[in-house]
Motif scaffolding. Structure first.
Motif, PDB file in Angstrom:
ATOM      1  N   GLN A 375       0.829  -1.202   0.000  1.00 16.93           N
ATOM      2  CA  GLN A 375       0.000   0.000   0.000  1.00 16.93           C
ATOM      3  C   GLN A 375       0.866   1.255   0.000  1.00 16.93           C
ATOM      4  OE1 GLN A 375      -2.714  -0.703   3.403  1.00 16.93           O
ATOM      5  NE2 GLN A 375      -4.341  -0.194   1.951  1.00 16.93           N
ATOM      6  N   VAL A 376       1.868   1.279   0.860  1.00 16.52           N
ATOM      7  CA  VAL A 376       2.748   2.450   0.949  1.00 16.52           C
ATOM      8  C   VAL A 376       3.546   2.594  -0.337  1.00 16.52           C
ATOM      9  CG1 VAL A 376       4.515   3.596   2.321  1.00 16.52           C
ATOM     10  CG2 VAL A 376       2.867   2.087   3.445  1.00 16.52           C
ATOM     11  N   GLU A 377       4.011   1.486  -0.900  1.00 17.48           N
ATOM     12  CA  GLU A 377       4.770   1.530  -2.154  1.00 17.48           C
ATOM     13  C   GLU A 377       3.925   2.097  -3.284  1.00 17.48           C
ATOM     14  OE1 GLU A 377       7.569  -2.359  -1.109  1.00 17.48           O
ATOM     15  OE2 GLU A 377       5.794  -2.557  -2.389  1.00 17.48           O
ATOM     16  N   ASP A 378       2.670   1.660  -3.384  1.00 16.52           N
ATOM     17  CA  ASP A 378       1.797   2.153  -4.448  1.00 16.52           C
ATOM     18  C   ASP A 378       1.572   3.657  -4.325  1.00 16.52           C
ATOM     19  OD1 ASP A 378       1.532  -0.361  -5.544  1.00 16.52           O
ATOM     20  OD2 ASP A 378      -0.306  -0.824  -4.450  1.00 16.52           O
ATOM     21  N   VAL A 379       1.397   4.134  -3.095  1.00 18.91           N
ATOM     22  CA  VAL A 379       1.181   5.570  -2.894  1.00 18.91           C
ATOM     23  C   VAL A 379       2.443   6.350  -3.239  1.00 18.91           C
ATOM     24  CG1 VAL A 379       0.730   7.341  -1.149  1.00 18.91           C
ATOM     25  CG2 VAL A 379      -0.664   5.263  -1.220  1.00 18.91           C
ATOM     26  N   LEU A 380       3.595   5.854  -2.826  1.00 20.01           N
ATOM     27  CA  LEU A 380       4.853   6.537  -3.156  1.00 20.01           C
ATOM     28  C   LEU A 380       5.066   6.584  -4.667  1.00 20.01           C
ATOM     29  CD1 LEU A 380       7.201   5.108  -0.381  1.00 20.01           C
ATOM     30  CD2 LEU A 380       6.538   7.508  -0.659  1.00 20.01           C
ATOM     31  N   ARG A 381       4.795   5.476  -5.359  1.00 20.78           N
ATOM     32  CA  ARG A 381       4.995   5.456  -6.814  1.00 20.78           C
ATOM     33  C   ARG A 381       4.031   6.393  -7.529  1.00 20.78           C
ATOM     34  NH1 ARG A 381       4.928  -0.470  -6.160  1.00 20.78           N
ATOM     35  NH2 ARG A 381       7.084  -1.173  -5.862  1.00 20.78           N
ATOM     36  N   ALA A 382       2.904   6.688  -6.898  1.00 14.77           N
ATOM     37  CA  ALA A 382       1.935   7.603  -7.504  1.00 14.77           C
ATOM     38  C   ALA A 382       2.391   9.058  -7.447  1.00 14.77           C
ATOM     39  CB  ALA A 382       0.579   7.460  -6.813  1.00 14.77           C
ATOM     40  N   HIS A 383       3.406   9.354  -6.623  1.00 13.20           N
ATOM     41  CA  HIS A 383       3.923  10.723  -6.557  1.00 13.20           C
ATOM     42  C   HIS A 383       4.649  11.050  -7.862  1.00 13.20           C
ATOM     43  CE1 HIS A 383       6.313  14.188  -5.317  1.00 13.20           C
ATOM     44  NE2 HIS A 383       5.484  14.318  -4.279  1.00 13.20           N
ATOM     45  N   PRO A 384       4.418  12.205  -8.449  1.00 13.88           N
ATOM     46  CA  PRO A 384       4.995  12.511  -9.760  1.00 13.88           C
ATOM     47  C   PRO A 384       6.515  12.525  -9.803  1.00 13.88           C
ATOM     48  CG  PRO A 384       3.997  14.466  -8.764  1.00 13.88           C
ATOM     49  CD  PRO A 384       3.566  13.300  -7.952  1.00 13.88           C
ATOM     50  N   ASP A 385       7.181  12.686  -8.653  1.00 11.54           N
ATOM     51  CA  ASP A 385       8.639  12.747  -8.634  1.00 11.54           C
ATOM     52  C   ASP A 385       9.295  11.419  -8.279  1.00 11.54           C
ATOM     53  OD1 ASP A 385       8.633  15.459  -9.301  1.00 11.54           O
ATOM     54  OD2 ASP A 385       8.424  16.069  -7.207  1.00 11.54           O
ATOM     55  N   VAL A 386       8.490  10.351  -8.175  1.00  7.03           N
ATOM     56  CA  VAL A 386       9.023   9.042  -7.766  1.00  7.03           C
ATOM     57  C   VAL A 386       8.937   8.058  -8.929  1.00  7.03           C
ATOM     58  CG1 VAL A 386       8.678   7.060  -6.232  1.00  7.03           C
ATOM     59  CG2 VAL A 386       8.480   9.387  -5.340  1.00  7.03           C
ATOM     60  N   ARG A 387      10.064   7.430  -9.224  1.00 12.78           N
ATOM     61  CA  ARG A 387      10.104   6.410 -10.272  1.00 12.78           C
ATOM     62  C   ARG A 387       9.831   5.016  -9.716  1.00 12.78           C
ATOM     63  NH1 ARG A 387      15.549   8.187 -13.573  1.00 12.78           N
ATOM     64  NH2 ARG A 387      14.601   9.808 -14.880  1.00 12.78           N
ATOM     65  N   ASP A 388      10.367   4.722  -8.543  1.00 15.31           N
ATOM     66  CA  ASP A 388      10.192   3.399  -7.956  1.00 15.31           C
ATOM     67  C   ASP A 388      10.349   3.511  -6.454  1.00 15.31           C
ATOM     68  OD1 ASP A 388       9.658   0.734  -7.865  1.00 15.31           O
ATOM     69  OD2 ASP A 388      11.491   0.076  -8.866  1.00 15.31           O
ATOM     70  N   ALA A 389       9.799   2.532  -5.741  1.00 14.06           N
ATOM     71  CA  ALA A 389       9.869   2.564  -4.281  1.00 14.06           C
ATOM     72  C   ALA A 389       9.752   1.160  -3.717  1.00 14.06           C
ATOM     73  CB  ALA A 389       8.757   3.451  -3.712  1.00 14.06           C
ATOM     74  N   ALA A 390      10.393   0.951  -2.581  1.00 16.53           N
ATOM     75  CA  ALA A 390      10.265  -0.289  -1.826  1.00 16.53           C
ATOM     76  C   ALA A 390      10.165   0.064  -0.352  1.00 16.53           C
ATOM     77  CB  ALA A 390      11.456  -1.210  -2.080  1.00 16.53           C
ATOM     78  N   VAL A 391       9.310  -0.658   0.349  1.00 19.89           N
ATOM     79  CA  VAL A 391       9.067  -0.381   1.766  1.00 19.89           C
ATOM     80  C   VAL A 391       9.299  -1.650   2.566  1.00 19.89           C
ATOM     81  CG1 VAL A 391       7.270   0.172   3.464  1.00 19.89           C
ATOM     82  CG2 VAL A 391       7.465   1.523   1.352  1.00 19.89           C
ATOM     83  N   VAL A 392      10.016  -1.519   3.692  1.00 19.48           N
ATOM     84  CA  VAL A 392      10.288  -2.650   4.570  1.00 19.48           C
ATOM     85  C   VAL A 392      10.093  -2.206   6.009  1.00 19.48           C
ATOM     86  CG1 VAL A 392      11.927  -3.702   2.967  1.00 19.48           C
ATOM     87  CG2 VAL A 392      12.759  -2.112   4.712  1.00 19.48           C
ATOM     88  N   GLY A 393      10.111  -3.178   6.920  1.00 13.91           N
ATOM     89  CA  GLY A 393      10.061  -2.889   8.344  1.00 13.91           C
ATOM     90  C   GLY A 393      11.359  -3.285   9.008  1.00 13.91           C
ATOM     91  N   VAL A 394      11.847  -2.452   9.918  1.00 10.65           N
ATOM     92  CA  VAL A 394      13.051  -2.786  10.683  1.00 10.65           C
ATOM     93  C   VAL A 394      12.722  -2.634  12.172  1.00 10.65           C
ATOM     94  CG1 VAL A 394      14.602  -2.078   8.825  1.00 10.65           C
ATOM     95  CG2 VAL A 394      13.946  -0.435  10.576  1.00 10.65           C
ATOM     96  N   PRO A 395      13.416  -3.381  13.038  1.00  3.67           N
ATOM     97  CA  PRO A 395      13.110  -3.340  14.472  1.00  3.67           C
ATOM     98  C   PRO A 395      13.224  -1.937  15.060  1.00  3.67           C
ATOM     99  CG  PRO A 395      14.544  -5.195  13.953  1.00  3.67           C
ATOM    100  CD  PRO A 395      14.470  -4.359  12.718  1.00  3.67           C
ATOM    101  N   HIS A 396      12.309  -1.662  16.005  1.00  2.00           N
ATOM    102  CA  HIS A 396      12.313  -0.386  16.721  1.00  2.00           C
ATOM    103  C   HIS A 396      12.014  -0.671  18.189  1.00  2.00           C
ATOM    104  CE1 HIS A 396      10.940   3.587  18.132  1.00  2.00           C
ATOM    105  NE2 HIS A 396      11.660   4.079  17.150  1.00  2.00           N
ATOM    106  N   PRO A 397      12.750  -0.094  19.133  1.00  2.50           N
ATOM    107  CA  PRO A 397      12.589  -0.447  20.552  1.00  2.50           C
ATOM    108  C   PRO A 397      11.203  -0.134  21.113  1.00  2.50           C
ATOM    109  CG  PRO A 397      14.010   1.478  20.293  1.00  2.50           C
ATOM    110  CD  PRO A 397      13.817   0.906  18.930  1.00  2.50           C
ATOM    111  N   ASP A 398      10.523   0.863  20.603  1.00  7.26           N
ATOM    112  CA  ASP A 398       9.221   1.254  21.141  1.00  7.26           C
ATOM    113  C   ASP A 398       8.055   0.822  20.241  1.00  7.26           C
ATOM    114  OD1 ASP A 398      10.460   2.570  23.316  1.00  7.26           O
ATOM    115  OD2 ASP A 398      10.819   4.324  22.032  1.00  7.26           O
ATOM    116  N   LEU A 399       8.261   0.862  18.943  1.00  2.98           N
ATOM    117  CA  LEU A 399       7.163   0.600  17.999  1.00  2.98           C
ATOM    118  C   LEU A 399       7.035  -0.865  17.616  1.00  2.98           C
ATOM    119  CD1 LEU A 399       7.781   3.617  15.582  1.00  2.98           C
ATOM    120  CD2 LEU A 399       6.207   3.502  17.535  1.00  2.98           C
ATOM    121  N   GLY A 400       8.051  -1.651  17.934  1.00  2.53           N
ATOM    122  CA  GLY A 400       8.094  -3.030  17.450  1.00  2.53           C
ATOM    123  C   GLY A 400       8.851  -3.067  16.138  1.00  2.53           C
TER     124      GLY A 400
END
Length: 458
Positions: A375-400
């Motif tokens: 979902q986030v990747e599709d929205v980022l790619r819809a921005h006129p200044d973005v050619r491609d995007a990838a989204v991942v999750g990394v560990p965070h001490p408070d957010l998980g």
């Protein structure tokens, strides 16, 4: 068991049985060409083919299957090092067509479309390997997967029943021929069912006429923007496979064609195991029910079944007749027949599954909620200044876990502008905590974004 009846003289001759890259071949000519290849490679350990969308490559691949020699399709994007690894691990002893490159050079057997043979070909045993396919490599190193003739036949028969696929259909497909959807479901499926086969040229300016269209999500996104997309309303069914289809693309295609796309879920190890209609309102992921005879279970981290409430998330495992035999390193499904896919899923009381994707790479657990990377990747790619995007999750001490974006831009744009862009369309929880601007996204030889490398980079 006959795997490909169309190559055993079944059915009447068709002048346009096969269309690939502008070339057309009849049923009779295809049989003669394939037999000529089979005659030359019978007894080989395994046969590699450069899996480009050409008639020579298709005849070479089908010739290996006809000869009972395990087929190893090579991704055209594979660099010499990856190519040599695949050839060595899969035990390839000949290369059909192409050039001997890399450190693991093989004898090359040309594929001559003028040659014909009418020598009867013996049918191999059902349990022998038909193909050795390599996984996408998005979530770690790609692995060679041995798939038997029996498993392929079982999957294709189940799909033929589910999709009412028959000899009168014209299958138009654009999935890569080194992936299970393009090779097994598309090409071998047409030869098993007896339908006509058309490989969709990615540069086509007009849509070919067909009754079944099979493509992967990126191709459907491009097709949805083509002027001829409305012509697909004349098709019987549209099928998306290999990965979840963005809800926005699903809805656009529904408005253009009146079709609700059929989605198929499976991994290289399971082939297509779950299928159902796409629903743009249901959110990301593939929704459907297991094919008859395919068993599923969705387990929590402690190995217990999650409640069948359509909301509780667990890891999906599959057992059934479509499963692979083993990896090239000889490991395989568990002793009890179950294969853990690594994908998260939910299940309802009536057996409907929603396959969400892989943790961290496809799904980010942030503050107790699931954020779908697509979902986030599709929205980022819809921005006129973005050619491609990838989204991942990394560990965070408070957010998980926290949402991290890697973006290829076409023009100068700030992190805050992209974060605000996501927040305006999705919820605040979907906004990336960090945005990395890169020249290109790392991709595997199979063309998948190597998200495992992005997760490791943080």
């Amino acid at each position: 068991m006959t795997l490909l009846p169309a190559l055993r003289g079944a059915g009447a001759d068709r002048a346009d049985a096969l269309r690939v890259s502008g070339s057309i071949m009849s049923s009779e000519d295809l049989l003669g060409c394939v037999n000529a290849v089979a005659d030359r490679i019978r007894g080989a350990r395994a046969a590699a083919v450069e899996a480009r969308p050409s008639m020579e490559a298709v005849v070479g691949m089908v010739g290996a299957v006809q000869a009972g020699v395990p087929l190893v399709p090579l991704p055209p994007q594979a660099d010499p090092r990856e190519r040599s690894r695949i050839l060595r691990e899969a035990g390839a002893s000949v290369l059909l067509g192409g050039e001997p490159t890399g450190s693991y050079a093989l004898p090359v057997i040309p594929v001559d479309l003028r040659q014909r043979s009418w020598t009867p070909q013996p049918e191999p045993q059902p349990g022998t390997d038909a193909v050795v396919l390599y996984t996408g490599g998005a979530h770690g190193p790609s692995r060679g997967v041995r798939i038997s003739r029996r498993a392929i036949a079982a999957d294709l028969d189940l799909l033929a029943d589910a999709w009412r696929w028959n000899r009168e259909d014209v299958l138009v497909q654009g999935a890569p021929l080194f992936r299970a959807y393009g090779l097994v479901v598309g090409l071998l499926g047409a030869l098993r069912v007896g339908s006509r086969f058309v490989h969709l040229d990615r540069h086509a300016v007009a849509g070919p006429v067909g009754s079944i269209y099979l493509a992967v999500p990126g191709q459907w996104a491009r097709i949805a923007q083509r002027p001829w997309a409305r012509d697909l309303s004349a098709a019987r069914i549209l099928v998306s496979g290999d990965a979840p289809l963005a809800p926005e693309v699903t809805e656009r295609l529904r408005l253009l064609t009146t079709h609700s796309l059929v989605q198929g879920y499976g991994t290289t190890e399971t082939l297509v195991a779950v299928t159902g209609r796409a629903d743009a309102r249901g959110g990301p992921g593939v929704t459907g029910t297991p094919l008859p005879g395919v068993q599923t279970r969705v387990l929590d981290p402690d190995g217990r079944p999650v409640p069948a409430d359509g909301e509780s998330v667990g890891e999906l495992s599959i057992r059934g007749p479509t499963l692979f035999s083993s990896y090239v390193d000889a490991s395989g499904p568990a002793a009890d027949g179950w294969h853990a896919t690594g994908d998260l899923a939910t299940v309802t009381a009536d057996g409907a599954h929603r396959i969400i994707g892989r943790p961290a790479a496809d799904v980010v657990r942030c503050q107790g909620r699931l954020v779908h990377a697509s979902q986030v990747e599709d929205v980022l790619r819809a921005h006129p200044d973005v050619r491609d995007a990838a989204v991942v999750g990394v560990p965070h001490p408070d957010l998980g876990e926290q949402v991290i974006a890697y973006v290829v831009t076409a023009a100068k744009v700030t992190t805050q502008r992209l974060v605000d862009h996501v927040g305006r369309i999705l919820s605040a929880g979907h906004r990336p905590r960090r945005v990395h601007f890169v020249d290109e996204l790392p991709r595997s030889a199979q063309g998948r974004v190597r998200k495992a490398a992005l997760v490791a980079a943080g």
